[in-house]
Design an enzyme around this catalytic site. Structure first.
Site, PDB file in Angstrom:
ATOM      1  N   GLU A 109      -2.875  -4.900  -2.847  1.00 27.05           N
ATOM      2  CA  GLU A 109      -3.390  -5.896  -3.793  1.00 27.05           C
ATOM      3  C   GLU A 109      -3.526  -5.310  -5.192  1.00 27.05           C
ATOM      4  OE1 GLU A 109      -5.654  -6.505   0.167  1.00 27.05           O
ATOM      5  OE2 GLU A 109      -4.638  -4.886  -0.890  1.00 27.05           O
ATOM      6  N   CYS A 115      -9.811  -5.095   0.872  1.00 27.58           N
ATOM      7  CA  CYS A 115     -10.981  -4.221   0.907  1.00 27.58           C
ATOM      8  C   CYS A 115     -11.905  -4.556  -0.262  1.00 27.58           C
ATOM      9  CB  CYS A 115     -10.549  -2.753   0.850  1.00 27.58           C
ATOM     10  SG  CYS A 115      -9.982  -2.211  -0.781  1.00 27.58           S
ATOM     11  N   CYS A 157     -10.501  -3.780  -3.828  1.00 30.39           N
ATOM     12  CA  CYS A 157      -9.513  -4.771  -4.278  1.00 30.39           C
ATOM     13  C   CYS A 157     -10.195  -6.073  -4.684  1.00 30.39           C
ATOM     14  CB  CYS A 157      -8.473  -5.016  -3.195  1.00 30.39           C
ATOM     15  SG  CYS A 157      -7.345  -3.617  -2.996  1.00 30.39           S
ATOM     16  N   GLU A 182       0.282   5.263   0.579  1.00 37.97           N
ATOM     17  CA  GLU A 182      -0.650   6.322   0.948  1.00 37.97           C
ATOM     18  C   GLU A 182      -0.157   7.675   0.448  1.00 37.97           C
ATOM     19  OE1 GLU A 182      -2.386   4.308   5.041  1.00 37.97           O
ATOM     20  OE2 GLU A 182      -1.145   6.101   5.204  1.00 37.97           O
ATOM     21  N   CYS A 205      -4.009   0.455  -2.629  1.00 36.41           N
ATOM     22  CA  CYS A 205      -3.847  -0.731  -1.787  1.00 36.41           C
ATOM     23  C   CYS A 205      -2.776  -1.650  -2.363  1.00 36.41           C
ATOM     24  CB  CYS A 205      -5.170  -1.496  -1.700  1.00 36.41           C
ATOM     25  SG  CYS A 205      -6.508  -0.573  -0.939  1.00 36.41           S
ATOM     26  N   ASN A 217       0.855  -1.187   0.000  1.00 40.38           N
ATOM     27  CA  ASN A 217       0.000   0.000   0.000  1.00 40.38           C
ATOM     28  C   ASN A 217       0.892   1.237   0.000  1.00 40.38           C
ATOM     29  OD1 ASN A 217       0.657  -0.615   2.781  1.00 40.38           O
ATOM     30  ND2 ASN A 217      -1.058   0.627   3.483  1.00 40.38           N
TER      31      ASN A 217
END
Length: 146
Positions: free
Chosen positions: A65, A100, A103, A54, A63, A52
Site C-alpha cells: 500500500e 497494517c 499503511c 521485503e 508494504c 510488498n
C-alpha cells in the site's frame, strides 16, 4: 480527473482489484512468504500499483500500500480516493488481506477519512469494503497539527 462516487462505482472497484491482482506475482516476500499487492486510485483518475518488498534488514521492508501511495506522490499525486489490497501466504487469496496500521496512517495523510475506501479483496467479486475511518477510528491526521 476522477469525478465518480467511489462508493457506488462498481466498475472502478473491480478495476482496482484487478490491477492489484495483476501485480501480485511481483511481490518480493522471501522471508515472510506473505505476498501483498495494492492499487491506489487518486483524484486525477490515475491508478498506481505497488507490492510488498521485503529486505533481510526487516526495517527496510515496504508494504504494498505504501509502495503504491509513495509512487503516486512521486508523480505529483496528493489526494487518495481508494485502495484495493490483495494477498496472503504464498500469494493465496483465500482470506481478506487488510492494511497494517502504518499503511492506514499513511492513507490518512492523503485520503479523506470519511470518504476514502479500502477494498480488501479475494477476487473482483468477493471483497470487503470499509472507509478509512472505519479502519482507523479516532485517527491522528494532518489537521491534528494545526
Amino acid at each position: 480527473m476522477y469525478t465518480g462516487d467511489i462508493r457506488k462505482d462498481e466498475d472502478m472497484k473491480r478495476l482496482l482489484i484487478e490491477k492489484a491482482i495483476e501485480v501480485l506475482p511481483n511481490s518480493h516476500a522471501p522471508y515472510s512468504k506473505y505476498n501483498v499487492a495494492a492499487a491506489a486510485l487518486f483524484d486525477s483518475g490515475e491508478i498506481y500499483t505497488g507490492v510488498n518488498v521485503e529486505s533481510a534488514s526487516l526495517g527496510a521492508t515496504i508494504c504494498a500500500e505504501r509502495n503504491a501511495i509513495f509512487h503516486a506522490v512521486a508523480e505529483g499525486e496528493k489526494h487518495l480516493i481508494a485502495v484495493a489490497v490483495v494477498g496472503g501466504l504464498n500469494g493465496d487469496r483465500s482470506e481478506y488481506c487488510v492494511p497494517c496500521g502504518i499503511c492506514r496512517q499513511v492513507m490518512r495523510d492523503f485520503g479523506d477519512k470519511d470518504s476514502m475506501i479500502i477494498l480488501s479483496a479475494k477476487t473482483p467479486d468477493d471483497y470487503m469494503e470499509k472507509t478509512l475511518d472505519e479502519m482507523l477510528p479516532d485517527s491522528f491526521g494532518p489537521e491534528s497539527l494545526d
